[in-house]
Motif scaffolding. Structure first.
Motif, mmCIF file in Angstrom:
data_model
loop_
_atom_site.group_PDB
_atom_site.id
_atom_site.type_symbol
_atom_site.label_atom_id
_atom_site.label_comp_id
_atom_site.label_asym_id
_atom_site.label_seq_id
_atom_site.Cartn_x
_atom_site.Cartn_y
_atom_site.Cartn_z
ATOM 1 N N THR B 6 -79.257 6.421 15.238
ATOM 2 C CA THR B 6 -80.635 6.029 15.459
ATOM 3 C C THR B 6 -80.777 4.967 16.520
ATOM 4 O O THR B 6 -81.829 4.414 16.694
ATOM 5 N N ARG B 7 -79.713 4.675 17.217
ATOM 6 C CA ARG B 7 -79.847 3.680 18.263
ATOM 7 C C ARG B 7 -80.149 4.358 19.582
ATOM 8 O O ARG B 7 -79.759 3.901 20.628
ATOM 9 N N ASN B 28 -88.336 4.965 16.423
ATOM 10 C CA ASN B 28 -89.224 5.429 15.362
ATOM 11 C C ASN B 28 -89.584 6.895 15.540
ATOM 12 O O ASN B 28 -89.601 7.670 14.592
ATOM 13 N N LEU B 29 -89.867 7.267 16.794
ATOM 14 C CA LEU B 29 -90.222 8.656 17.041
ATOM 15 C C LEU B 29 -89.029 9.571 16.790
ATOM 16 O O LEU B 29 -89.193 10.714 16.368
ATOM 17 N N LYS B 31 -86.787 9.120 14.478
ATOM 18 C CA LYS B 31 -86.728 9.338 13.026
ATOM 19 C C LYS B 31 -87.727 10.400 12.615
ATOM 20 O O LYS B 31 -87.460 11.270 11.791
ATOM 21 N N PHE B 204 -99.216 3.209 19.508
ATOM 22 C CA PHE B 204 -97.961 3.161 18.791
ATOM 23 C C PHE B 204 -97.653 1.727 18.419
ATOM 24 O O PHE B 204 -97.702 0.832 19.237
ATOM 25 N N LEU B 205 -97.312 1.533 17.140
ATOM 26 C CA LEU B 205 -96.982 0.185 16.695
ATOM 27 C C LEU B 205 -95.509 -0.085 16.930
ATOM 28 O O LEU B 205 -94.698 0.824 17.013
ATOM 29 N N ASP B 206 -95.193 -1.336 17.009
ATOM 30 C CA ASP B 206 -93.807 -1.741 17.219
ATOM 31 C C ASP B 206 -93.237 -2.224 15.910
ATOM 32 O O ASP B 206 -93.201 -3.414 15.648
ATOM 33 N N THR B 207 -92.846 -1.293 15.043
ATOM 34 C CA THR B 207 -92.284 -1.777 13.783
ATOM 35 C C THR B 207 -90.786 -1.860 13.945
ATOM 36 O O THR B 207 -90.135 -0.909 14.312
ATOM 37 N N ALA B 208 -90.244 -3.019 13.657
ATOM 38 C CA ALA B 208 -88.809 -3.179 13.845
ATOM 39 C C ALA B 208 -88.101 -2.990 12.524
ATOM 40 O O ALA B 208 -88.452 -3.588 11.519
ATOM 41 N N THR B 209 -87.118 -2.139 12.494
ATOM 42 C CA THR B 209 -86.248 -2.115 11.324
ATOM 43 C C THR B 209 -85.272 -3.269 11.464
ATOM 44 O O THR B 209 -85.137 -3.837 12.524
ATOM 45 N N VAL B 210 -84.614 -3.558 10.365
ATOM 46 C CA VAL B 210 -83.720 -4.712 10.408
ATOM 47 C C VAL B 210 -82.519 -4.400 11.278
ATOM 48 O O VAL B 210 -81.880 -3.378 11.130
ATOM 49 N N HIS B 211 -82.226 -5.276 12.189
ATOM 50 C CA HIS B 211 -81.039 -5.078 13.018
ATOM 51 C C HIS B 211 -80.016 -6.127 12.698
ATOM 52 O O HIS B 211 -80.316 -7.316 12.674
ATOM 53 N N CYS B 212 -78.827 -5.692 12.441
ATOM 54 C CA CYS B 212 -77.753 -6.657 12.262
ATOM 55 C C CYS B 212 -76.952 -6.695 13.537
ATOM 56 O O CYS B 212 -76.865 -5.715 14.239
ATOM 57 N N SER B 215 -78.243 -7.190 19.610
ATOM 58 C CA SER B 215 -78.742 -5.967 20.231
ATOM 59 C C SER B 215 -79.298 -6.259 21.615
ATOM 60 O O SER B 215 -79.417 -7.394 22.010
#
Lengths: 444, 215
Positions: B6-7, B28-29, B31, B204-212, B215
């Motif tokens: 997913t990166r 996001n798109l 996914k 389009f919204l900028d929803t960030a998933t958690v990144h460990c 990046s």
């Protein structure tokens, strides 16, 4: 060589004795030695620590947003009339013919693209996304290496889950099922004394308790004064077959379902020997009147256990409640709604039947951390005067969704496998055509 | 593991450039693409057809067709594809980006033209560069349900609309002249005053998933 085998046998015996004494006996009698509580506390602390670590590692990046509430896109939920009116404002009306302009199709195009990017229904048939990683491999989507300690904990977690917990749970589940079959058959052999129903309830609950231990399930029951009583119908939202184990831990219900072959069939036949459940043959399921009649007969007999029904008809991913089929609400009798909400941090309980078979699903369950869920018993509801089955079903559904913190959707869970009917499209078409043609009815 | 890579936003900077989406939005798109395709690499018409909310839309088939139309891929090819990859999916979606504040007037004009082109392609189903009377009538019929109004009304509406277009664009057309169809220039002309910027884009919204990690 012999020593080796005697050693193994001896270890196995110890293992079994431990299980029986530490887990089965408490399960049978309903008290707890506190082992699972300790495990859960350790687990919660570990997960909190992990979350903190992950958050600290990118404290300089954007803050955590709640994925569930933000969608992918921001929608303009204006009505068709309003939006079309705005589109047309910049153009003069054509003098002749209907009030149709080419730009009208833009509105529909945009709505269509929005639906393709994000719709309410498709996302409910796959597992819920987690806000923060819970140290399980299967939910490891975006996550990369942070620190040595975290990776060590993760590795330790894998070892604990697969080598210690999973065999334990599988043993328990097998014992639980076998005991269920043997116990209920044994009870079935007893003559019809009054004490028979008491024993049968006890056997059922005990076996389900063992199975629940087999999944490391921690269940919190709320509002137990509203528990379903005999002669009623218990209605709940459906996430997985484990819902049955969860609910039956706290009371005995009569199940409703199709007759299966194989292992399920054996269990079903055994259960029905000790107390009456309602199992239908495949052919009988098609006949709705027959189904309703049998259920009604069961409900009217006040000595029989309350029926457990899942009106959604299929497994949903526990973020929403989908349309309740009205069949269950036409039987009459008192409805006892129950809301079940699983905590996704400890393991994903949703059964995606198109992706996993039953066996692989159960194995996944047994290799999660634990299963934590909340069960709310809601006050009983009756059908009101002048309310038809569909409205009643929606009322019950809203109550359940509200209590469990789930989204209340009007869509049918059957859309997992089937398509939407053409009649929906016709509704939109009619609406639009009345705007175009109807407005201008005086011009020709 | 079963989790898809997913990166993709970070892995393919070319995508960011060509489509103008941010890496977040691309992830996001992606996914969503996987959700629609059932975790496969391509989407077919069937997958899009299965979306329940789309069933409400009268011009559903045109919209779906637009995804498989080669003209929307910023190429000069004509025709349609059987299945589309994620890159092609993104290209179609990029038509619906809103204009950003940093855009110059020319860029905004180019974007508007792009959007109009997309819509034109949707109506011009045979790809000959003109929206003929037939094609136009088809759109009208799709939008108005075939049950509640008669063929005659649809025909009337279409004819009236075409007449209006013709008179706007070819003012000196005689009674014997045959108006072949709306070309793209005429299409632009008709919709010149139309305030499209706010109506034809999706935010389009900028929803960030958690990144460990970094990046």
């Amino acid at each position: 060589m012999e020593d080796f085998w005697t050693g193994v046998l001896w270890a196995l015996k110890i293992w079994l004795y431990l299980i029986v004494s530490l887990i089965m006996i408490p399960a049978m009698f309903g008290f707890s030695l506190g082992i699972s509580e300790t495990y859960m506390t350790i687990l919660v602390k570990t997960l909190e620590w992990a979350t903190l670590k992950i958050q600290k590692a990118h404290a300089d990046e954007q803050e955590l947003k709640d994925l569930a509430s933000n969608g992918l896109i921001k929608r303009d939920n204006g009505s068709m009339e309003k939006e079309l009116g705005e589109l047309r404002r910049s153009r003069p009306k054509p003098p002749v013919g209907g009030d149709f302009t080419l730009s009208d199709s833009f509105y529909f195009t945009r709505r269509g693209i929005e639906s393709i990017v994000e719709d309410e229904v498709t996302q409910r048939f796959s597992s819920e996304e987690l806000v923060s990683w819970n140290l399980l491999t299967r939910t490891n989507n975006d996550f990369q290496y942070i620190s040595l300690r975290l990776t060590l904990v993760y590795g330790l977690g894998i070892f604990v889950r697969y080598c210690i917990l999973a065999p334990l749970r599988i043993t328990l589940a097998c014992i639980g099922l076998t005991w269920l079959v043997i116990g209920t058959s044994a009870v079935g052999l007893l003559p019809d004394w009054r004490i028979k129903s008491w024993i049968s309830e006890w056997v059922h609950v005990m076996c389900y308790r063992i199975c629940a231990r087999g999944l490391s399930a921690t269940i919190h029951y709320h509002n137990r004064e509203n528990k379903p009583k005999k002669g009623g119908i218990c209605v709940a939202n459906h996430t997985s077959p484990i819902d049955i184990v969860i609910l039956c831990n706290d009371g005995c219900y009569a199940m409703v379902g199709q007759v299966h072959g194989g292992l399920m069939g054996v269990v079903q036949r055994a259960m029905v020997r000790s107390c009456p459940h309602v199992w239908f043959e495949r052919a009988e399921m098609k006949d709705r009147h027959l189904v309703t009649k049998r259920l009604r007969d069961h409900v009217n007999d006040k000595k029989k256990l309350p029926i457990l029904i899942f009106p959604e008809g299929t497994c949903i991913n526990n973020t929403s409640v989908m349309m309740f089929k009205k069949g269950s609400f036409e039987i009459g009798g008192t409805i006892y709604p129950v809301a079940i909400k699983y905590d996704p941090k400890f393991g994903d309980a949703f059964w995606n039947s198109s992706k996993y078979s039953m066996v692989s699903y159960l194995l996944r369950m047994m290799t999660s951390w634990a299963l934590v869920c909340n069960v709310w018993y809601l006050p009983p509801m009756h059908q009101k005067e002048g309310e038809d089955a569909v409205q009643f079903a929606n009322r019950v559904k809203s109550a359940i969704a509200h209590q469990g913190g789930l989204v209340d959707l009007q869509w049918d869970g059957g859309l997992k496998r089937a398509k939407v009917k053409e009649s929906f499209k016709e509704q939109e078409q009619k609406k639009y055509s009345s705007m175009v043609v109807g407005e201008d009815s005086h011009s020709d | 593991m079963g989790a898809a890579p997913t990166r993709i936003g970070q892995q393919d900077p070319e995508l960011v450039e060509r489509t103008g989406f941010s890496p977040e939005q691309i992830n996001n798109l992606h996914k969503r693409f996987l959700q629609l395709s059932g975790n496969k690499d391509t989407i077919s018409r069937e997958n899009l057809n299965d979306i329940p909310a789309l069933a409400y839309n009268p011009i559903k088939s045109q919209i779906i067709e637009a995804f498989f139309d080669k003209r929307n891929q910023h190429d000069s090819e004509v025709g349609s594809l059987e299945e589309i990859t994620f890159q092609q999916f993104l290209m179609v979606m990029s038509h619906f980006r809103p204009p950003t504040l940093e855009m110059t007037a020319e860029e905004k004009e180019a974007m508007r033209k792009e959007k109009l082109r997309f819509l034109f392609n949707m109506h011009d189903t045979d790809g000959d560069g003109k929206i003929t009377l037939e094609e136009y009538r088809k759109v009208v019929e799709e939008l108005l349900s075939s049950g509640s109004i008669e063929q005659e009304s649809a025909k009337e509406i279409t004819d009236a609309a075409m007449l209006e277009v013709a008179s706007t664009n070819v003012p000196h057309m005689g009674p014997e002249d045959f108006y072949e169809g709306i070309t793209f220039e005429h299409f632009e002309q008709i919709l010149k005053g139309l305030e499209m910027e706010s109506r034809m884009h999706i935010r389009f919204l900028d929803t960030a998933t958690v990144h460990c990690g970094k990046s």
